[in-house]
Design an enzyme around this catalytic site. Structure first.
Site, PDB file in Angstrom:
ATOM      1  N   CYS A 112       0.820  -1.228   0.000  1.00 41.62           N
ATOM      2  CA  CYS A 112       0.000   0.000   0.000  1.00 41.62           C
ATOM      3  C   CYS A 112       0.849   1.272   0.000  1.00 41.62           C
ATOM      4  O   CYS A 112       0.331   2.360  -0.266  1.00 41.62           O
ATOM      5  CB  CYS A 112      -0.955  -0.008   1.181  1.00 41.62           C
ATOM      6  N   HIS A 241      -3.403   7.259   1.904  1.00 49.98           N
ATOM      7  CA  HIS A 241      -3.790   5.908   1.485  1.00 49.98           C
ATOM      8  C   HIS A 241      -5.162   5.613   2.087  1.00 49.98           C
ATOM      9  O   HIS A 241      -5.441   5.966   3.239  1.00 49.98           O
ATOM     10  CB  HIS A 241      -2.751   4.901   1.987  1.00 49.98           C
ATOM     11  N   ASN A 271     -10.017  -0.273  -0.340  1.00 48.33           N
ATOM     12  CA  ASN A 271      -8.562  -0.127  -0.274  1.00 48.33           C
ATOM     13  C   ASN A 271      -7.961  -0.724  -1.550  1.00 48.33           C
ATOM     14  O   ASN A 271      -7.954  -1.933  -1.712  1.00 48.33           O
ATOM     15  CB  ASN A 271      -8.062  -0.858   0.980  1.00 48.33           C
TER      16      ASN A 271
HETATM   17  O1  UT7 Z   1      -3.779  -1.050   3.601  1.00 49.22           O
HETATM   18  C1  UT7 Z   1      -2.954  -1.766   4.454  1.00 49.22           C
HETATM   19  C2  UT7 Z   1      -3.224  -1.533   5.833  1.00 49.22           C
HETATM   20  N1  UT7 Z   1      -4.427  -2.156   6.292  1.00 49.22           N
HETATM   21  C3  UT7 Z   1      -5.145  -1.537   7.205  1.00 49.22           C
HETATM   22  O2  UT7 Z   1      -4.825  -0.403   7.501  1.00 49.22           O
HETATM   23  C4  UT7 Z   1      -6.271  -2.245   7.908  1.00 49.22           C
HETATM   24  C5  UT7 Z   1      -6.189  -1.950   9.382  1.00 49.22           C
HETATM   25  N2  UT7 Z   1      -7.190  -2.581  10.179  1.00 49.22           N
HETATM   26  C6  UT7 Z   1      -8.510  -2.250  10.104  1.00 49.22           C
HETATM   27  O3  UT7 Z   1      -8.916  -1.440   9.294  1.00 49.22           O
HETATM   28  C7  UT7 Z   1      -9.456  -2.847  11.122  1.00 49.22           C
HETATM   29  O4  UT7 Z   1      -8.708  -3.517  12.123  1.00 49.22           O
HETATM   30  C8  UT7 Z   1     -10.496  -3.841  10.516  1.00 49.22           C
HETATM   31  C9  UT7 Z   1     -11.507  -3.058   9.697  1.00 49.22           C
HETATM   32  C10 UT7 Z   1      -9.803  -4.867   9.647  1.00 49.22           C
HETATM   33  C11 UT7 Z   1     -11.242  -4.544  11.644  1.00 49.22           C
HETATM   34  O5  UT7 Z   1     -11.872  -3.574  12.480  1.00 49.22           O
HETATM   35  P1  UT7 Z   1     -11.704  -3.675  14.070  1.00 49.22           P
HETATM   36  O6  UT7 Z   1     -12.508  -2.572  14.626  1.00 49.22           O
HETATM   37  O7  UT7 Z   1     -10.231  -3.688  14.370  1.00 49.22           O
HETATM   38  O8  UT7 Z   1     -12.419  -5.039  14.386  1.00 49.22           O
HETATM   39  P2  UT7 Z   1     -11.818  -6.325  15.119  1.00 49.22           P
HETATM   40  O9  UT7 Z   1     -10.857  -7.032  14.210  1.00 49.22           O
HETATM   41  O10 UT7 Z   1     -11.335  -5.922  16.481  1.00 49.22           O
HETATM   42  O11 UT7 Z   1     -13.108  -7.206  15.286  1.00 49.22           O
HETATM   43  C12 UT7 Z   1     -14.209  -6.823  16.130  1.00 49.22           C
HETATM   44  C13 UT7 Z   1     -15.298  -7.869  16.030  1.00 49.22           C
HETATM   45  C14 UT7 Z   1     -14.786  -9.291  16.199  1.00 49.22           C
HETATM   46  O12 UT7 Z   1     -15.795 -10.013  16.879  1.00 49.22           O
HETATM   47  P3  UT7 Z   1     -15.673 -10.316  18.458  1.00 49.22           P
HETATM   48  O13 UT7 Z   1     -14.371 -11.063  18.624  1.00 49.22           O
HETATM   49  O14 UT7 Z   1     -15.661  -8.965  19.105  1.00 49.22           O
HETATM   50  O15 UT7 Z   1     -16.899 -11.112  18.723  1.00 49.22           O
HETATM   51  C15 UT7 Z   1     -14.670  -9.811  14.792  1.00 49.22           C
HETATM   52  O16 UT7 Z   1     -14.803 -11.212  14.694  1.00 49.22           O
HETATM   53  O17 UT7 Z   1     -15.890  -7.822  14.732  1.00 49.22           O
HETATM   54  C16 UT7 Z   1     -15.823  -9.122  14.131  1.00 49.22           C
HETATM   55  N3  UT7 Z   1     -15.668  -8.954  12.701  1.00 49.22           N
HETATM   56  C17 UT7 Z   1     -16.696  -8.756  11.848  1.00 49.22           C
HETATM   57  N4  UT7 Z   1     -18.013  -8.696  12.044  1.00 49.22           N
HETATM   58  C18 UT7 Z   1     -18.787  -8.475  10.979  1.00 49.22           C
HETATM   59  C19 UT7 Z   1     -14.497  -8.917  11.979  1.00 49.22           C
HETATM   60  N5  UT7 Z   1     -14.761  -8.697  10.684  1.00 49.22           N
HETATM   61  C20 UT7 Z   1     -16.108  -8.600  10.576  1.00 49.22           C
HETATM   62  C21 UT7 Z   1     -16.978  -8.375   9.498  1.00 49.22           C
HETATM   63  N6  UT7 Z   1     -18.299  -8.320   9.743  1.00 49.22           N
HETATM   64  N7  UT7 Z   1     -16.531  -8.191   8.233  1.00 49.22           N
END
Ligand code: UT7
Length: 314
Positions: A112, A241, A271
């Protein structure tokens, strides 16, 4: 030798196929509400038969048109991509042939941050007198390395291409650029194959990447402004980005820049990795927000990790 490297033309292209959040919620356990709240993304574009080179070709022709430069007048092509069409040759060489150029052409792989790495490399060629006109492209078909069953990554990525023509000038252009890499984070964000002949898909520790992205990009923005003897008040636009609206707004807040000065395209594009910054730049130049003379800060971070920023006056 030229004093500055200036952006004299931009172009972009998105393939017509669209995958909405509602489309994804039919095949994986997610919802439009979750994706919108956590990322800001509503839809992403997805190729059908088009290649990374096909997307790059259209974006490049648009950039050359705006610059008023013939492909024959290019001295170098640098294409940033995470998703080259073949192991070899470089997608940049196929692009060279497709647009009718005859200059050297090579790919850069910094995920990225790829466009920032490519732009900075192009700037060095121009400032040393090795090149006058350089085509710098970010082009991606991320949909080919996404595991469409993995809800933690499938919701994020999209396909597209953006390009700029960078040209030597005595007029102000790129003011400061910096690049960083830390390979100790490979397993935080990678494609999970072991060898080149194995299939792999994007694998990411989302939370960890989120925190590192905010901290590295905030420090980078502060240091870049300091090195250029500028404050965030001197910035007309941030062109970041496009990974997550929460990352973008956290960085903007840290450097005290209102969101009204930040170009955000992720809602409709997701992205697009190395393509996201030139796509955002071209969108905002063509819709009249970014104008000649404006100061822009472009920055990005990606895969396991590389990050960088370019401060430029358009
Ligand atoms: O371009 C390269 C760089 N990449 C990035 O910058 C990405 C950086 N990371 C992110 O943007 C975020 O971490 C994500 C969007 C990928 C995830 O968001 P988050 O707020 O960090 O969520 P999380 O991973 O902490 O997950 C929270 C909850 C989890 O459930 P529990 O364990 O709380 O029950 C996940 O299993 O949300 C769940 N979850 C989802 N639920 C519905 C994870 N993905 C999804 C989904 N739909 N797609």
């Amino acid at each position: 030798m030229s004093k500055f490297a200036r952006i004299i033309g931009t172009g972009s292209y998105l393939p017509p196929g669209i995958v909405s959040n509602d489309d994804l919620s039919k095949t994986i356990n997610t919802s439009d509400e979750w994706i919108t709240t956590r990322t800001g993304i509503k839809q992403r574009h997805k190729v059908d038969k088009e290649t990374t080179c096909d997307l790059a070709e259209i974006a490049s022709k648009n950039a050359l048109d705006m610059a008023g430069i013939d492909a024959k007048d290019l001295d170098l092509i640098i294409l940033a991509t995470t998703t080259p069409d073949k192991i070899f040759p470089a997608t940049a060489t196929m692009l060279q042939n497709a647009i009718g150029a005859s200059c050297p052409a090579f790919d850069i792989q910094s995920v990225c941050a790829g466009f920032i790495f490519a732009l900075t490399t192009a700037e060095q060629y121009i400032k040393t007198g090795m090149a006058k006109n350089v085509l710098v492209v970010g082009s991606e078909t991320m949909s080919r390395i996404v595991d469409w069953k993995d809800r933690s990554t499938a919701i994020l990525f999209g396909d597209g291409a953006g390009a700029v023509v960078l040209s030597g000038s005595e007029e102000t252009g790129i003011l400061h650029s910096s690049l960083f890499s830390d390979g100790s984070y490979v397993s935080s964000l990678q494609v999970n194959n072991n060898y080149i002949n194995e299939t792999g898909f994007i694998e990411m520790s989302g939370n960890e990447v989120f925190k590192i992205a905010v901290s590295r990009l905030s420090s980078l923005a502060e240091e870049t402004l300091k090195k250029a003897n500028m404050s965030s008040d001197d910035l007309d636009w941030m062109v970041p980005h496009q990974a997550n609206i929460r990352i973008i707004s956290a960085v903007a807040k840290r450097i005290k820049t209102p969101m009204s000065k930040v170009i955000v395209t992720l809602e409709n594009q997701g992205n697009t990795s190395a393509a996201s910054i030139p796509l955002a730049l071209d969108t905002a130049i063509r819709d009249g927000r970014i104008k000649k003379g404006d100061n822009l800060l472009m920055e990005g971070i990606g895969g396991g990790f590389s990050w960088g920023g370019v401060l430029a006056q358009l």
